[in-house]
Structure formats: C-alpha cells, structure tokens
Write a protein that holds these residues in place. Structure first.
Motif, PDB file in Angstrom:
ATOM      1  N   MET A   1      -4.656 -17.740  33.264  1.00 52.00           N
ATOM      2  CA  MET A   1      -4.634 -17.977  31.842  1.00 52.00           C
ATOM      3  C   MET A   1      -5.867 -17.313  31.200  1.00 52.00           C
ATOM      4  N   TYR A   2      -5.658 -16.696  30.065  1.00 50.85           N
ATOM      5  CA  TYR A   2      -6.762 -16.033  29.372  1.00 50.85           C
ATOM      6  C   TYR A   2      -7.668 -17.048  28.682  1.00 50.85           C
ATOM      7  N   VAL A   3      -8.963 -16.832  28.832  1.00 51.80           N
ATOM      8  CA  VAL A   3      -9.965 -17.635  28.131  1.00 51.80           C
ATOM      9  C   VAL A   3     -10.415 -16.867  26.900  1.00 51.80           C
ATOM     10  N   CYS A   4     -10.673 -15.584  27.077  1.00 60.26           N
ATOM     11  CA  CYS A   4     -11.153 -14.715  25.994  1.00 60.26           C
ATOM     12  C   CYS A   4     -10.107 -13.620  25.756  1.00 60.26           C
ATOM     13  N   SER A   5      -9.376 -13.775  24.675  1.00 60.64           N
ATOM     14  CA  SER A   5      -8.350 -12.777  24.384  1.00 60.64           C
ATOM     15  C   SER A   5      -8.961 -11.494  23.822  1.00 60.64           C
ATOM     16  N   CYS A   6     -10.150 -11.578  23.264  1.00 56.41           N
ATOM     17  CA  CYS A   6     -10.805 -10.376  22.725  1.00 56.41           C
ATOM     18  C   CYS A   6     -11.085  -9.345  23.826  1.00 56.41           C
ATOM     19  N   PHE A   7     -11.485  -9.833  25.001  1.00 61.94           N
ATOM     20  CA  PHE A   7     -11.835  -8.928  26.098  1.00 61.94           C
ATOM     21  C   PHE A   7     -10.939  -9.101  27.319  1.00 61.94           C
ATOM     22  N   GLY A   8      -9.902  -9.933  27.207  1.00 62.95           N
ATOM     23  CA  GLY A   8      -8.955 -10.104  28.308  1.00 62.95           C
ATOM     24  C   GLY A   8      -9.567 -10.764  29.529  1.00 62.95           C
ATOM     25  N   ILE A   9     -10.431 -11.751  29.331  1.00 60.81           N
ATOM     26  CA  ILE A   9     -11.101 -12.433  30.439  1.00 60.81           C
ATOM     27  C   ILE A   9     -10.329 -13.703  30.785  1.00 60.81           C
ATOM     28  N   THR A  10     -10.042 -13.872  32.056  1.00 57.27           N
ATOM     29  CA  THR A  10      -9.256 -15.016  32.517  1.00 57.27           C
ATOM     30  C   THR A  10     -10.150 -16.155  33.017  1.00 57.27           C
ATOM     31  N   GLU A  11      -9.522 -17.326  33.188  1.00 60.27           N
ATOM     32  CA  GLU A  11     -10.245 -18.471  33.759  1.00 60.27           C
ATOM     33  C   GLU A  11     -10.790 -18.103  35.134  1.00 60.27           C
ATOM     34  N   ALA A  12      -9.990 -17.415  35.924  1.00 59.97           N
ATOM     35  CA  ALA A  12     -10.414 -17.030  37.270  1.00 59.97           C
ATOM     36  C   ALA A  12     -11.663 -16.150  37.229  1.00 59.97           C
ATOM     37  N   GLN A  13     -11.731 -15.249  36.263  1.00 63.89           N
ATOM     38  CA  GLN A  13     -12.910 -14.385  36.149  1.00 63.89           C
ATOM     39  C   GLN A  13     -14.134 -15.193  35.750  1.00 63.89           C
ATOM     40  N   VAL A  14     -13.973 -16.123  34.813  1.00 64.57           N
ATOM     41  CA  VAL A  14     -15.098 -16.975  34.404  1.00 64.57           C
ATOM     42  C   VAL A  14     -15.587 -17.788  35.603  1.00 64.57           C
ATOM     43  N   LYS A  15     -14.649 -18.364  36.355  1.00 67.79           N
ATOM     44  CA  LYS A  15     -15.022 -19.158  37.524  1.00 67.79           C
ATOM     45  C   LYS A  15     -15.725 -18.298  38.571  1.00 67.79           C
ATOM     46  N   GLN A  16     -15.296 -17.055  38.739  1.00 66.42           N
ATOM     47  CA  GLN A  16     -15.951 -16.165  39.698  1.00 66.42           C
ATOM     48  C   GLN A  16     -17.377 -15.851  39.260  1.00 66.42           C
ATOM     49  N   HIS A  17     -17.564 -15.580  37.980  1.00 64.94           N
ATOM     50  CA  HIS A  17     -18.926 -15.335  37.483  1.00 64.94           C
ATOM     51  C   HIS A  17     -19.795 -16.574  37.667  1.00 64.94           C
ATOM     52  N   ALA A  18     -19.211 -17.770  37.478  1.00 65.92           N
ATOM     53  CA  ALA A  18     -19.957 -19.009  37.688  1.00 65.92           C
ATOM     54  C   ALA A  18     -20.356 -19.142  39.158  1.00 65.92           C
ATOM     55  N   GLU A  19     -19.446 -18.812  40.059  1.00 63.41           N
ATOM     56  CA  GLU A  19     -19.766 -18.849  41.488  1.00 63.41           C
ATOM     57  C   GLU A  19     -20.849 -17.846  41.844  1.00 63.41           C
ATOM     58  N   ASP A  20     -20.896 -16.745  41.093  1.00 60.62           N
ATOM     59  CA  ASP A  20     -21.906 -15.708  41.327  1.00 60.62           C
ATOM     60  C   ASP A  20     -23.250 -16.055  40.697  1.00 60.62           C
ATOM     61  N   GLY A  21     -23.327 -17.204  39.996  1.00 60.61           N
ATOM     62  CA  GLY A  21     -24.620 -17.645  39.477  1.00 60.61           C
ATOM     63  C   GLY A  21     -24.721 -17.829  37.981  1.00 60.61           C
ATOM     64  N   ALA A  22     -23.700 -17.473  37.213  1.00 59.50           N
ATOM     65  CA  ALA A  22     -23.760 -17.679  35.757  1.00 59.50           C
ATOM     66  C   ALA A  22     -23.564 -19.168  35.470  1.00 59.50           C
ATOM     67  N   CYS A  23     -24.534 -19.779  34.799  1.00 60.12           N
ATOM     68  CA  CYS A  23     -24.514 -21.229  34.577  1.00 60.12           C
ATOM     69  C   CYS A  23     -24.240 -21.616  33.131  1.00 60.12           C
ATOM     70  N   THR A  24     -24.303 -20.670  32.220  1.00 56.12           N
ATOM     71  CA  THR A  24     -24.163 -20.973  30.797  1.00 56.12           C
ATOM     72  C   THR A  24     -23.197 -19.985  30.158  1.00 56.12           C
ATOM     73  N   PRO A  25     -22.657 -20.331  28.995  1.00 53.74           N
ATOM     74  CA  PRO A  25     -21.807 -19.369  28.295  1.00 53.74           C
ATOM     75  C   PRO A  25     -22.530 -18.044  28.013  1.00 53.74           C
ATOM     76  N   ARG A  26     -23.807 -18.108  27.738  1.00 48.97           N
ATOM     77  CA  ARG A  26     -24.573 -16.874  27.485  1.00 48.97           C
ATOM     78  C   ARG A  26     -24.619 -15.992  28.732  1.00 48.97           C
TER      79      ARG A  26
END
Length: 74
Positions: A1-26
């Motif tokens: 499912m898309y989280v950011c339609s402006c850039f086509g970012i999915t929930e899975a991509q956000v979760k992967q970035h979080a696993e890689d160390g991103a802790c905040t929306p910024r």
C-alpha cells in the motif's frame, strides 16, 4: 500500500528504511523523500514508525550527552 503518493513510497519501503535506522519522519524523508512534497503522509509515516526501538531515541531518552553519543558512534 502506498504511504506517499507524491513519490510512490510504500509501507514496505518505509518499514525497510526504519529497519535501516531511520527513526523519525524527517529521517525517512532524507532516505526516500516521503513527506517532503505535500506533507499529507507524515502522520501515516509517524504511525508506521510508532515508538519502536530506535538506538538514537534510546540514547536521548536516557539523556546521554551529545558528545558521548558521538563517541559511541565512532
């Protein structure tokens, strides 16, 4: 499912970035631009991140001084 339609970012991509160390929306925005255009997805990103484990946040919560954090990172 898309989280950011402006850039086509999915929930899975956000979760992967979080696993890689991103802790905040910024930090997610720095990793993939999600949340940097219209901003409509920032709350959804925050919800996905929740209050899970985050090494940086844990140091801040423990009130570890910034210089000590830098020493640990090196």
């Amino acid at each position: 499912m898309y989280v950011c339609s402006c850039f086509g970012i999915t929930e899975a991509q956000v979760k992967q970035h979080a696993e890689d160390g991103a802790c905040t929306p910024r930090q997610i925005a720095s990793a993939c631009k999600a949340g940097t255009d219209c901003g409509g997805c920032v709350r959804r990103i925050q919800a996905l991140l929740g209050r899970g484990a985050c090494p940086r946040r844990e140091l801040i919560d423990r009130r570890v001084p910034a210089l000590e954090r830098l020493d640990d990172a090196a």
